[in-house]
Motif scaffolding. Structure first.
Motif, mmCIF file in Angstrom:
data_model
loop_
_atom_site.group_PDB
_atom_site.id
_atom_site.type_symbol
_atom_site.label_atom_id
_atom_site.label_comp_id
_atom_site.label_asym_id
_atom_site.label_seq_id
_atom_site.Cartn_x
_atom_site.Cartn_y
_atom_site.Cartn_z
ATOM 1 N N LEU A 140 19.027 43.910 75.376
ATOM 2 C CA LEU A 140 19.347 45.143 74.672
ATOM 3 C C LEU A 140 20.384 45.985 75.411
ATOM 4 C CD1 LEU A 140 15.824 46.322 73.428
ATOM 5 C CD2 LEU A 140 17.514 44.903 72.249
ATOM 6 N N MET A 141 20.511 45.782 76.694
ATOM 7 C CA MET A 141 21.461 46.578 77.481
ATOM 8 C C MET A 141 22.899 46.094 77.309
ATOM 9 S SD MET A 141 19.210 47.102 80.972
ATOM 10 C CE MET A 141 20.340 48.235 81.792
ATOM 11 N N PHE A 142 23.056 44.885 76.779
ATOM 12 C CA PHE A 142 24.396 44.329 76.616
ATOM 13 C C PHE A 142 24.935 44.674 75.237
ATOM 14 C CE2 PHE A 142 27.366 40.980 75.363
ATOM 15 C CZ PHE A 142 28.252 41.027 76.426
ATOM 16 N N ASP A 143 26.067 45.371 75.205
ATOM 17 C CA ASP A 143 26.736 45.647 73.943
ATOM 18 C C ASP A 143 28.191 45.208 74.031
ATOM 19 O OD1 ASP A 143 27.868 47.646 75.516
ATOM 20 O OD2 ASP A 143 26.688 49.243 74.619
ATOM 21 N N VAL A 144 28.874 45.258 72.915
ATOM 22 C CA VAL A 144 30.260 44.795 72.855
ATOM 23 C C VAL A 144 31.165 45.982 72.533
ATOM 24 C CG1 VAL A 144 31.911 43.315 71.664
ATOM 25 C CG2 VAL A 144 29.626 42.471 72.159
ATOM 26 N N ASP A 145 31.901 46.429 73.556
ATOM 27 C CA ASP A 145 32.835 47.543 73.382
ATOM 28 C C ASP A 145 34.262 47.176 73.749
ATOM 29 O OD1 ASP A 145 31.227 49.627 72.370
ATOM 30 O OD2 ASP A 145 30.382 49.994 74.355
ATOM 31 N N THR A 146 34.420 46.308 74.728
ATOM 32 C CA THR A 146 35.733 46.044 75.303
ATOM 33 C C THR A 146 36.060 44.554 75.246
ATOM 34 O OG1 THR A 146 34.919 45.639 77.547
ATOM 35 C CG2 THR A 146 35.324 47.954 76.921
ATOM 36 N N PRO A 147 37.342 44.199 75.421
ATOM 37 C CA PRO A 147 37.691 42.778 75.517
ATOM 38 C C PRO A 147 36.927 42.055 76.622
ATOM 39 C CG PRO A 147 39.667 44.063 75.107
ATOM 40 C CD PRO A 147 38.552 45.048 75.339
ATOM 41 N N ALA A 148 36.655 42.724 77.729
ATOM 42 C CA ALA A 148 35.875 42.100 78.803
ATOM 43 C C ALA A 148 34.462 41.761 78.328
ATOM 44 C CB ALA A 148 35.820 43.019 80.024
ATOM 45 N N ASP A 149 33.883 42.613 77.492
ATOM 46 C CA ASP A 149 32.565 42.320 76.922
ATOM 47 C C ASP A 149 32.622 41.073 76.044
ATOM 48 O OD1 ASP A 149 31.492 44.620 78.119
ATOM 49 O OD2 ASP A 149 31.935 45.855 76.355
ATOM 50 N N VAL A 150 33.715 40.944 75.293
ATOM 51 C CA VAL A 150 33.884 39.759 74.443
ATOM 52 C C VAL A 150 33.938 38.500 75.301
ATOM 53 C CG1 VAL A 150 35.420 38.584 72.823
ATOM 54 C CG2 VAL A 150 35.020 41.038 72.593
ATOM 55 N N ALA A 151 34.675 38.562 76.414
ATOM 56 C CA ALA A 151 34.763 37.416 77.315
ATOM 57 C C ALA A 151 33.387 37.055 77.881
ATOM 58 C CB ALA A 151 35.740 37.715 78.449
ATOM 59 N N GLU A 152 32.603 38.071 78.250
ATOM 60 C CA GLU A 152 31.246 37.837 78.766
ATOM 61 C C GLU A 152 30.373 37.199 77.691
ATOM 62 O OE1 GLU A 152 27.607 38.004 80.929
ATOM 63 O OE2 GLU A 152 29.704 38.040 81.579
ATOM 64 N N LEU A 153 30.486 37.696 76.472
ATOM 65 C CA LEU A 153 29.689 37.141 75.381
ATOM 66 C C LEU A 153 30.085 35.698 75.092
ATOM 67 C CD1 LEU A 153 27.576 37.600 73.184
ATOM 68 C CD2 LEU A 153 29.414 38.466 71.722
ATOM 69 N N ALA A 154 31.389 35.426 75.113
ATOM 70 C CA ALA A 154 31.854 34.061 74.870
ATOM 71 C C ALA A 154 31.297 33.101 75.921
ATOM 72 C CB ALA A 154 33.379 34.025 74.875
ATOM 73 N N MET A 155 31.217 33.547 77.164
ATOM 74 C CA MET A 155 30.650 32.723 78.227
ATOM 75 C C MET A 155 29.178 32.433 77.948
ATOM 76 S SD MET A 155 30.439 33.507 82.326
ATOM 77 C CE MET A 155 29.249 34.838 82.086
ATOM 78 N N ARG A 156 28.449 33.426 77.459
ATOM 79 C CA ARG A 156 27.036 33.233 77.144
ATOM 80 C C ARG A 156 26.870 32.229 76.002
ATOM 81 N NH1 ARG A 156 23.336 37.830 78.484
ATOM 82 N NH2 ARG A 156 24.412 39.151 79.983
ATOM 83 N N VAL A 157 27.760 32.312 75.016
ATOM 84 C CA VAL A 157 27.692 31.381 73.901
ATOM 85 C C VAL A 157 27.912 29.952 74.386
ATOM 86 C CG1 VAL A 157 28.829 30.644 71.773
ATOM 87 C CG2 VAL A 157 28.347 33.072 72.152
#
Length: 231
Positions: A183-200
């Motif tokens: 729940l603490m992880f949200d998507v606001d910035t391009p860096a967040d997108v990169a982190e999410l892509a790594m998780r995927v």
């Protein structure tokens, strides 16, 4: 406290006004598409908990998604901020006998029904309290349960996490902090997108059972096409 006694409030901007900080990597159309995917993912997760869902927006597209998931839709006249949207939902909650409300934004790609149940359970023993899950940077509020729904006013502006804790102290009610990584992880910035892509990608390799939402898949695909260079 039963899940059906809790009303989940989901404030939604007009789709084209959503996630403007992702403009360097997403077109206006892609951001609007992402907003719809995120809302669908959020409502799907919430529906699995048994809570009553209230979507608040000035965007008719949000109503279409809400209808698909059996959520109540409250129409705003315009995008006037999260606090205004929550205040509109608060009046609905009071009128319809909600014991508690839980404000959930649409940009939590790792949202899981069991985490929402955990938040609700944390408030089970208190007649008056808040339960708050901060953002990973501890400057925002990612999930906020209030029992009763009018226990405190919301302060979704700068440093909302501390503002909500302060409001609880001033109201003389307990504030329970829930540090739930998903729940603490949200998507606001391009860096967040990169982190999410790594998780995927880790999920595909069987290393992590997270990040399977439609929005997560959409962003991961966008990141792969760019060569994974979002920062």
């Amino acid at each position: 406290m039963k899940e059906e006694d809790t009303f989940a409030i989901v404030p939604v901007k007009r789709f084209e006004n959503s996630k403007t900080r992702l403009s360097p990597i997403l077109t206006d159309g892609e951001r609007a598409q992402l907003a719809g995917l995120m809302l669908g993912d959020t409502l799907k997760a919430l529906a699995a908990t048994g809570v009553r869902i209230v979507v608040v927006s000035s965007d008719g597209r949000a109503k279409e998604v809400a209808d698909l998931h059996g959520a109540t839709f409250l129409q705003q006249g315009s995008d006037s901020g999260v606090n205004s949207a929550v205040a509109l939902a608060d009046a609905y909650c009071k009128k319809n006998g909600a014991v508690a409300s839980i404000v959930v934004p649409q940009d939590l790609p790792l949202l899981d029904a069991k985490d929402i149940r955990r938040i609700i359970a944390t408030a089970a023993e208190d007649e008056r309290c808040i339960v708050i899950c901060p953002s990973v940077r501890y400057d925002g509020t990612n999930v906020l349960l209030r029992r009763p729904p009018a226990a405190i006013k919301t302060h979704y502006d700068s440093n909302s996490y501390e503002m909500h804790l302060q409001a609880a102290r001033q109201a003389g009610i307990p504030a329970r902090v829930a540090l739930i990584e998903r729940l603490m992880f949200d998507v606001d910035t391009p860096a967040d997108v990169a982190e999410l892509a790594m998780r995927v990608e880790k999920n595909k390799q069987g290393l992590s059972a997270v990040a399977t939402s439609a929005a997560a898949q959409f962003l991961a695909k966008k990141c792969r096409k760019s060569g994974g260079v979002f920062r």
